[in-house]
Design a protein around this motif. Structure first.
Motif, mmCIF file in Angstrom:
data_model
loop_
_atom_site.group_PDB
_atom_site.id
_atom_site.type_symbol
_atom_site.label_atom_id
_atom_site.label_comp_id
_atom_site.label_asym_id
_atom_site.label_seq_id
_atom_site.Cartn_x
_atom_site.Cartn_y
_atom_site.Cartn_z
ATOM 1 N N MET A 9 36.200 21.831 21.967
ATOM 2 C CA MET A 9 37.284 22.625 21.403
ATOM 3 C C MET A 9 37.869 23.564 22.449
ATOM 4 S SD MET A 9 37.306 25.234 18.115
ATOM 5 C CE MET A 9 37.002 26.777 18.987
ATOM 6 N N VAL A 10 39.179 23.710 22.402
ATOM 7 C CA VAL A 10 39.872 24.713 23.212
ATOM 8 C C VAL A 10 40.582 25.657 22.255
ATOM 9 C CG1 VAL A 10 41.563 25.172 25.006
ATOM 10 C CG2 VAL A 10 40.217 23.061 25.089
ATOM 11 N N GLU A 11 40.319 26.929 22.431
ATOM 12 C CA GLU A 11 40.955 27.973 21.621
ATOM 13 C C GLU A 11 41.981 28.698 22.485
ATOM 14 O OE1 GLU A 11 38.693 30.929 18.890
ATOM 15 O OE2 GLU A 11 39.018 31.992 20.776
ATOM 16 N N ASN A 12 43.199 28.846 21.972
ATOM 17 C CA ASN A 12 44.272 29.529 22.697
ATOM 18 C C ASN A 12 44.526 28.902 24.069
ATOM 19 O OD1 ASN A 12 44.412 31.346 20.534
ATOM 20 N ND2 ASN A 12 42.947 32.728 21.480
ATOM 21 N N CYS A 13 44.696 27.603 24.079
ATOM 22 C CA CYS A 13 44.864 26.857 25.329
ATOM 23 C C CYS A 13 46.022 27.402 26.164
ATOM 24 C CB CYS A 13 45.113 25.378 25.017
ATOM 25 S SG CYS A 13 45.201 24.332 26.483
ATOM 26 N N GLY A 14 45.713 27.735 27.415
ATOM 27 C CA GLY A 14 46.734 28.209 28.341
ATOM 28 C C GLY A 14 47.101 29.668 28.202
ATOM 29 N N MET A 15 46.492 30.371 27.248
ATOM 30 C CA MET A 15 46.780 31.793 27.047
ATOM 31 C C MET A 15 45.725 32.640 27.752
ATOM 32 S SD MET A 15 47.868 31.692 23.002
ATOM 33 C CE MET A 15 48.797 30.303 22.349
ATOM 34 N N ASP A 16 45.983 33.924 27.834
ATOM 35 C CA ASP A 16 45.069 34.819 28.560
ATOM 36 C C ASP A 16 43.677 34.848 27.939
ATOM 37 O OD1 ASP A 16 47.064 35.453 30.347
ATOM 38 O OD2 ASP A 16 47.652 37.299 29.312
ATOM 39 N N ASP A 17 43.608 34.673 26.625
ATOM 40 C CA ASP A 17 42.314 34.737 25.939
ATOM 41 C C ASP A 17 41.767 33.347 25.596
ATOM 42 O OD1 ASP A 17 44.328 34.253 24.160
ATOM 43 O OD2 ASP A 17 43.642 35.655 22.625
ATOM 44 N N GLU A 18 42.100 32.376 26.408
ATOM 45 C CA GLU A 18 41.612 31.007 26.204
ATOM 46 C C GLU A 18 40.079 30.944 26.240
ATOM 47 O OE1 GLU A 18 43.147 27.291 28.481
ATOM 48 O OE2 GLU A 18 41.334 27.936 29.536
ATOM 49 N N ARG A 19 39.524 30.133 25.360
ATOM 50 C CA ARG A 19 38.079 29.883 25.371
ATOM 51 C C ARG A 19 37.834 28.386 25.219
ATOM 52 N NH1 ARG A 19 34.517 33.344 21.395
ATOM 53 N NH2 ARG A 19 36.010 32.613 19.827
ATOM 54 N N ILE A 20 36.804 27.892 25.902
ATOM 55 C CA ILE A 20 36.470 26.463 25.868
ATOM 56 C C ILE A 20 35.043 26.290 25.348
ATOM 57 C CG2 ILE A 20 36.026 24.436 27.302
ATOM 58 C CD1 ILE A 20 38.304 25.320 29.102
ATOM 59 N N PHE A 21 34.849 25.334 24.467
ATOM 60 C CA PHE A 21 33.535 25.039 23.893
ATOM 61 C C PHE A 21 33.262 23.548 24.092
ATOM 62 C CE2 PHE A 21 35.539 28.509 21.655
ATOM 63 C CZ PHE A 21 34.560 29.504 21.655
ATOM 64 N N MET A 22 32.203 23.237 24.800
ATOM 65 C CA MET A 22 31.958 21.873 25.232
ATOM 66 C C MET A 22 31.047 21.062 24.318
ATOM 67 S SD MET A 22 33.937 21.512 27.750
ATOM 68 C CE MET A 22 33.389 19.868 28.251
ATOM 69 N N SER A 23 30.621 21.642 23.215
ATOM 70 C CA SER A 23 29.803 20.901 22.262
ATOM 71 C C SER A 23 30.017 21.450 20.862
ATOM 72 C CB SER A 23 28.312 20.993 22.622
ATOM 73 O OG SER A 23 27.826 22.307 22.371
ATOM 74 N N LEU A 24 29.669 20.653 19.875
ATOM 75 C CA LEU A 24 29.814 21.069 18.481
ATOM 76 C C LEU A 24 28.978 22.309 18.195
ATOM 77 C CD1 LEU A 24 31.175 20.204 15.821
ATOM 78 C CD2 LEU A 24 29.120 18.870 15.297
ATOM 79 N N GLU A 25 27.804 22.392 18.831
ATOM 80 C CA GLU A 25 26.902 23.524 18.613
ATOM 81 C C GLU A 25 27.504 24.835 19.124
ATOM 82 O OE1 GLU A 25 25.173 19.973 17.861
ATOM 83 O OE2 GLU A 25 25.947 20.517 19.858
ATOM 84 N N GLU A 26 28.324 24.769 20.168
ATOM 85 C CA GLU A 26 28.919 25.972 20.735
ATOM 86 C C GLU A 26 30.087 26.506 19.915
ATOM 87 O OE1 GLU A 26 30.173 25.469 24.753
ATOM 88 O OE2 GLU A 26 28.330 24.489 25.382
#
Length: 225
Positions: free
Chosen positions: A194-211
């Motif tokens: 999952m990518v949250e707020n892709c390309g924005m200053d507060d972007e976050r990346i989660f590389m697994s379902l557990e994360e």
């Protein structure tokens, strides 16, 4: 002569991902329409400001779009918005409606387009980079290849059945349904990033379902395999 409504996709969040065509069209339009009561609170406007500072000199047409599934409420707001746009077009002014991502993918602009088409008004669409393309690039992954299918799904609707589809599933607008969506992915034996707020200053990346958190931000996109 009536003006033209331009639906303008400003991309997923990074102002450098706005197209040259989108920037040019914003500069040319007499009026900029935004789906919000305040331009400072409109994500699409904030993105466009960084790429096209000239937008701040433009007159804004505020077209608030309520976040609800109540058809009556939605129809009323969309009718009002379309009426406000048609008033400007009748004056001969070109209106640029800016929207996050691509204007043809789950865009609020679609509701205006339907109403203007039915009245015979001229419209043009300027495509933008969709969020799932930007997210895949940000993750450094190939989204689909060969004979793989790609399904783009609004996750608040029938996600259980959608997850049974073959190929890669992009889940958009998961919002408050995330906990239930994660459970459905587990049940079908899938994996997700999952990518949250892709390309924005507060972007976050989660590389697994557990994360992936149970309550992510509104602009969260899952890629499920």
């Amino acid at each position: 002569m009536s003006g033209i409504l331009y639906g303008i996709g400003v991309g997923p969040g990074d102002p450098e991902l706005m197209t040259i065509k989108a920037a040019k069209r914003i500069k040319e339009c007499a009026v900029i329409a935004i789906p919000h009561r305040e331009k400072e609170q409109c994500t699409a406007y904030r993105i466009a400001c960084q790429a096209v500072p000239e937008i701040e000199e433009k007159e804004c047409l505020y077209l608030p779009m309520p976040m609800t599934k109540d058809k009556k409420v939605l129809d009323e707001s969309h009718d009002l918005a379309a009426g406000a746009v048609m008033e400007r077009l009748d004056r001969g002014e070109d209106v640029g409606f800016i929207t996050l991502g691509d204007v043809s993918i789950y865009s609020t602009c679609s509701y205006l387009l339907e109403r203007l088409w039915s009245k015979g008004y001229a419209t043009r669409l300027e495509c933008g980079i969709p969020s799932f393309s930007a997210a895949a690039a940000r993750l450094g992954m190939v989204l689909v290849s060969g004979a793989e299918e790609l399904h783009v799904i609004p996750a608040t609707y029938q996600v259980k059945e959608a997850l049974k589809l073959p190929g890669v599933k992009v889940l958009m607008k998961t919002g408050k349904q995330m906990k239930a969506v994660k459970e459905e992915i587990r049940k079908c034996g899938g994996s997700a990033v999952m990518v949250e707020n892709c390309g924005m200053d507060d972007e976050r990346i989660f590389m697994s379902l557990e994360e992936i958190p149970d309550e992510p931000g509104y602009y969260s996109l899952l890629i499920v395999r």
